[in-house]
Design an enzyme around this catalytic site. Sequence first.
Site, PDB file in Angstrom:
ATOM      1  N   LYS A  44     -28.493 -47.471   6.538  1.00 31.50           N
ATOM      2  CA  LYS A  44     -29.902 -47.677   6.919  1.00 31.50           C
ATOM      3  C   LYS A  44     -30.342 -49.099   6.541  1.00 31.50           C
ATOM      4  CE  LYS A  44     -30.854 -42.872   5.638  1.00 31.50           C
ATOM      5  NZ  LYS A  44     -30.581 -42.165   6.877  1.00 31.50           N
ATOM      6  N   GLU A  62     -31.180 -60.481   0.170  1.00 31.58           N
ATOM      7  CA  GLU A  62     -30.113 -61.415  -0.211  1.00 31.58           C
ATOM      8  C   GLU A  62     -28.781 -60.711  -0.400  1.00 31.58           C
ATOM      9  OE1 GLU A  62     -29.652 -64.720  -0.691  1.00 31.58           O
ATOM     10  OE2 GLU A  62     -31.502 -64.959   0.433  1.00 31.58           O
ATOM     11  N   SER A  73     -21.435 -41.715 -18.683  1.00 31.41           N
ATOM     12  CA  SER A  73     -22.828 -42.199 -18.766  1.00 31.41           C
ATOM     13  C   SER A  73     -23.825 -41.094 -18.419  1.00 31.41           C
ATOM     14  CB  SER A  73     -23.064 -43.356 -17.802  1.00 31.41           C
ATOM     15  OG  SER A  73     -22.079 -44.319 -17.939  1.00 31.41           O
ATOM     16  N   LYS A  77     -26.668 -39.864 -20.980  1.00 33.04           N
ATOM     17  CA  LYS A  77     -28.087 -39.891 -20.607  1.00 33.04           C
ATOM     18  C   LYS A  77     -28.714 -38.509 -20.790  1.00 33.04           C
ATOM     19  CE  LYS A  77     -31.208 -41.558 -17.051  1.00 33.04           C
ATOM     20  NZ  LYS A  77     -31.351 -42.448 -15.909  1.00 33.04           N
ATOM     21  N   LYS A 136     -41.997 -54.219 -18.114  1.00 30.02           N
ATOM     22  CA  LYS A 136     -41.724 -53.531 -19.378  1.00 30.02           C
ATOM     23  C   LYS A 136     -42.090 -54.467 -20.536  1.00 30.02           C
ATOM     24  CE  LYS A 136     -38.328 -50.089 -18.235  1.00 30.02           C
ATOM     25  NZ  LYS A 136     -37.116 -49.409 -18.681  1.00 30.02           N
ATOM     26  N   GLU A 163     -31.259 -43.702  -6.691  1.00 33.96           N
ATOM     27  CA  GLU A 163     -32.240 -44.646  -7.239  1.00 33.96           C
ATOM     28  C   GLU A 163     -31.999 -46.018  -6.614  1.00 33.96           C
ATOM     29  OE1 GLU A 163     -33.696 -45.331 -11.621  1.00 33.96           O
ATOM     30  OE2 GLU A 163     -32.059 -46.723 -11.260  1.00 33.96           O
ATOM     31  N   ALA A 175     -32.647 -60.103 -15.538  1.00 35.27           N
ATOM     32  CA  ALA A 175     -32.124 -58.790 -15.964  1.00 35.27           C
ATOM     33  C   ALA A 175     -30.625 -58.878 -16.276  1.00 35.27           C
ATOM     34  CB  ALA A 175     -32.383 -57.746 -14.884  1.00 35.27           C
ATOM     35  N   GLU A 178     -30.267 -60.790 -19.568  1.00 38.54           N
ATOM     36  CA  GLU A 178     -30.719 -59.949 -20.690  1.00 38.54           C
ATOM     37  C   GLU A 178     -29.660 -58.900 -20.996  1.00 38.54           C
ATOM     38  OE1 GLU A 178     -33.310 -56.431 -22.177  1.00 38.54           O
ATOM     39  OE2 GLU A 178     -31.917 -56.561 -20.520  1.00 38.54           O
TER      40      GLU A 178
HETATM   41  P1  GTP Z   1     -32.567 -44.979 -17.931  1.00 39.86           P
HETATM   42  O1  GTP Z   1     -32.079 -44.948 -16.501  1.00 39.86           O
HETATM   43  O2  GTP Z   1     -31.667 -44.275 -18.863  1.00 39.86           O
HETATM   44  O3  GTP Z   1     -32.850 -46.383 -18.414  1.00 39.86           O
HETATM   45  O4  GTP Z   1     -33.922 -44.172 -18.002  1.00 39.86           O
HETATM   46  P2  GTP Z   1     -35.144 -44.208 -16.994  1.00 39.86           P
HETATM   47  O5  GTP Z   1     -34.707 -43.758 -15.649  1.00 39.86           O
HETATM   48  O6  GTP Z   1     -36.255 -43.456 -17.628  1.00 39.86           O
HETATM   49  O7  GTP Z   1     -35.510 -45.735 -17.017  1.00 39.86           O
HETATM   50  P3  GTP Z   1     -35.927 -46.754 -15.886  1.00 39.86           P
HETATM   51  O8  GTP Z   1     -36.093 -46.106 -14.563  1.00 39.86           O
HETATM   52  O9  GTP Z   1     -37.067 -47.500 -16.420  1.00 39.86           O
HETATM   53  O10 GTP Z   1     -34.665 -47.742 -15.867  1.00 39.86           O
HETATM   54  C1  GTP Z   1     -33.505 -47.407 -15.207  1.00 39.86           C
HETATM   55  C2  GTP Z   1     -32.560 -48.587 -15.008  1.00 39.86           C
HETATM   56  O11 GTP Z   1     -33.270 -49.807 -14.837  1.00 39.86           O
HETATM   57  C3  GTP Z   1     -31.606 -48.885 -16.138  1.00 39.86           C
HETATM   58  O12 GTP Z   1     -30.470 -48.080 -16.083  1.00 39.86           O
HETATM   59  C4  GTP Z   1     -31.285 -50.365 -15.893  1.00 39.86           C
HETATM   60  O13 GTP Z   1     -30.340 -50.531 -14.827  1.00 39.86           O
HETATM   61  C5  GTP Z   1     -32.608 -50.898 -15.418  1.00 39.86           C
HETATM   62  N1  GTP Z   1     -33.427 -51.374 -16.551  1.00 39.86           N
HETATM   63  C6  GTP Z   1     -34.500 -50.755 -17.074  1.00 39.86           C
HETATM   64  N2  GTP Z   1     -35.011 -51.465 -18.098  1.00 39.86           N
HETATM   65  C7  GTP Z   1     -34.235 -52.561 -18.229  1.00 39.86           C
HETATM   66  C8  GTP Z   1     -34.268 -53.680 -19.123  1.00 39.86           C
HETATM   67  O14 GTP Z   1     -35.088 -53.798 -20.009  1.00 39.86           O
HETATM   68  N3  GTP Z   1     -33.290 -54.638 -18.948  1.00 39.86           N
HETATM   69  C9  GTP Z   1     -32.358 -54.564 -17.973  1.00 39.86           C
HETATM   70  N4  GTP Z   1     -31.453 -55.551 -17.885  1.00 39.86           N
HETATM   71  N5  GTP Z   1     -32.298 -53.513 -17.119  1.00 39.86           N
HETATM   72  C10 GTP Z   1     -33.222 -52.515 -17.251  1.00 39.86           C
HETATM   73 MG    MG Z   2     -33.813 -44.255 -13.985  1.00 33.23          MG
END
Ligand code: GTP
Ligand code: MG
Length: 227
Positions: A44, A62, A73, A77, A136, A163, A175, A178
């Site tokens: 899609k 891009e 993982s 989680k 964040k 997602e 990101a 970091e």
């Molecule tokens: P997780 O997926 O376990 O983090 O929980 P969540 O679904 O509640 O969190 P969220 O949707 O906010 O973030 C999901 C994903 O976004 C992570 O797995 C990362 O790939 C990315 N992400 C979120 N916060 C950060 C951050 O502070 N730094 C970086 N580099 N990536 C982030």
């Molecule tokens: Mg998530």
Amino acid sequence: MSQLQVHVKDLQQWKANEDFARQIEEFKALPALYRHALNELQNKIDIIRTEWQVRDGFSPIEHVKSRIKEPKSIIQKMERKGYDLCLENMENYIHDIAGMRIVCAFVKDIYRLVDHLSRREDMRVLEIKDYIAHPKPNGYQSLHVIVAIPLILLEGTRWVKAEIQLRTLAMDFWASMEHILYYKFDKQLPAHVADELKEAARAADELDQKMLRLRREILELTEGDNS
Ligand code: GTP
Ligand code: MG
């Protein structure tokens, strides 16, 4: 113990084994299901890219990356979030088993793309987390969208979640950096490091805003040329 009771017990045992076997089979089939959902999503997005390219002469997308979350993982989680380890919880609560990252040139294009996705009949947008409007605390910016993609299977239609993370090039740069810097550092960051990272995120945001202003200006100049 009567003969009948023995049989009932055997039957229950066999039933339990059968349920377990079915769960194992279903579990083994899951990665393929998520892979198919990602392929459908990829297709899609490819079509949207082509359409944009043909219509505007360039596509604001891009690059696109996809991945399926490793079982390790997924388990980590689920444990972190306090869910019992079972297939039902995994399907209901872990939304990023199938994950896609779409990196766009401009912030505006991210919202255009999400607006388009939410209007489509061949997917459902279940949730949007806007870390662009609301970064964040550490400075992280991206737009996270949980979608469900329909897969037509022999058993009927099954909606599989994925997602999508949408970012600009500048947000992706921040990101990724970091992640590299923070990776394997499981302690609290020293305050000045955290502050500088946040400052870097602000710089990335300013860069995005500047590029948007430049695009607007160039578009106005181009329109001026045509008139
Ligand atoms: P997780 O997926 O376990 O983090 O929980 P969540 O679904 O509640 O969190 P969220 O949707 O906010 O973030 C999901 C994903 O976004 C992570 O797995 C990362 O790939 C990315 N992400 C979120 N916060 C950060 C951050 O502070 N730094 C970086 N580099 N990536 C982030
Ligand atoms: Mg998530």
